[in-house]
Design a protein around this motif. Structure first.
Motif, short mmCIF file in Angstrom:
data_model
loop_
_atom_site.label_atom_id
_atom_site.label_comp_id
_atom_site.label_asym_id
_atom_site.label_seq_id
_atom_site.Cartn_x
_atom_site.Cartn_y
_atom_site.Cartn_z
N LEU A 3 1.53 -5.71 11.96
CA LEU A 3 0.70 -6.72 11.30
C LEU A 3 0.04 -7.60 12.35
O LEU A 3 0.59 -7.80 13.44
N PHE A 4 -1.12 -8.13 12.01
CA PHE A 4 -1.78 -9.14 12.82
C PHE A 4 -1.65 -10.48 12.11
O PHE A 4 -1.85 -10.57 10.90
N LYS A 5 -1.30 -11.51 12.87
CA LYS A 5 -1.29 -12.87 12.35
C LYS A 5 -2.61 -13.50 12.78
O LYS A 5 -2.85 -13.73 13.96
N TRP A 30 -1.39 -12.92 7.35
CA TRP A 30 -0.91 -11.71 7.99
C TRP A 30 -1.72 -10.54 7.44
O TRP A 30 -1.79 -10.35 6.23
N VAL A 31 -2.33 -9.77 8.33
CA VAL A 31 -3.20 -8.66 7.94
C VAL A 31 -2.60 -7.36 8.47
O VAL A 31 -2.25 -7.29 9.65
N PRO A 32 -2.48 -6.34 7.63
CA PRO A 32 -1.99 -5.04 8.12
C PRO A 32 -2.91 -4.48 9.21
O PRO A 32 -4.12 -4.69 9.19
N TYR A 33 -2.32 -3.76 10.13
CA TYR A 33 -3.04 -3.19 11.27
C TYR A 33 -4.21 -2.32 10.80
O TYR A 33 -5.28 -2.35 11.38
N GLU A 34 -4.02 -1.56 9.72
CA GLU A 34 -5.02 -0.62 9.23
C GLU A 34 -6.25 -1.33 8.65
O GLU A 34 -7.34 -0.78 8.66
N SER A 35 -6.09 -2.53 8.11
CA SER A 35 -7.22 -3.21 7.48
C SER A 35 -7.74 -4.38 8.32
O SER A 35 -8.45 -5.26 7.81
N TRP A 36 -7.45 -4.38 9.62
CA TRP A 36 -7.87 -5.47 10.48
C TRP A 36 -9.40 -5.55 10.58
O TRP A 36 -9.99 -6.61 10.50
N PHE A 37 -10.07 -4.40 10.74
CA PHE A 37 -11.52 -4.41 10.92
C PHE A 37 -12.23 -4.96 9.69
O PHE A 37 -13.17 -5.75 9.80
N ALA A 38 -11.79 -4.58 8.50
CA ALA A 38 -12.40 -5.07 7.26
C ALA A 38 -12.21 -6.58 7.12
O ALA A 38 -13.13 -7.30 6.69
N THR A 57 5.29 -8.45 13.50
CA THR A 57 5.90 -7.48 12.60
C THR A 57 6.44 -8.20 11.38
O THR A 57 6.45 -9.42 11.32
N GLY A 58 6.92 -7.44 10.43
CA GLY A 58 7.49 -8.02 9.22
C GLY A 58 8.84 -8.65 9.45
O GLY A 58 9.27 -9.52 8.72
#
Length: 66
Positions: A3-5, A30-38, A57-58
């Protein structure tokens, strides 16, 4: 799970009383790694500014494999 904070600032146009007075809304999410660009594109389209990004991380002390 990676995750990204993200800490960002977005201007709130509905709270503008004069041209000089702009209310900014700061938030952290907190944004999941997969949806960071969106998420990054969404913030930029609203005229916002990303202030800080951290890889988290979680759970505490979890190995994220980086």
């Amino acid at each position: 799970m990676r995750l990204f904070k993200v800490t960002a600032c977005i201007p709130s146009p509905e709270k503008i009383q004069t041209q000089r007075e702009i209310q900014n809304t700061f938030f952290t999410k907190w944004v999941p790694y997969e949806s960071w660009f969106a998420e990054q594109q969404r913030i930029m389209k609203q005229g916002g500014k990303i202030i800080k990004v951290e890889l988290v991380t979680g759970r505490r002390q979890a190995n994220v494999g980086n």
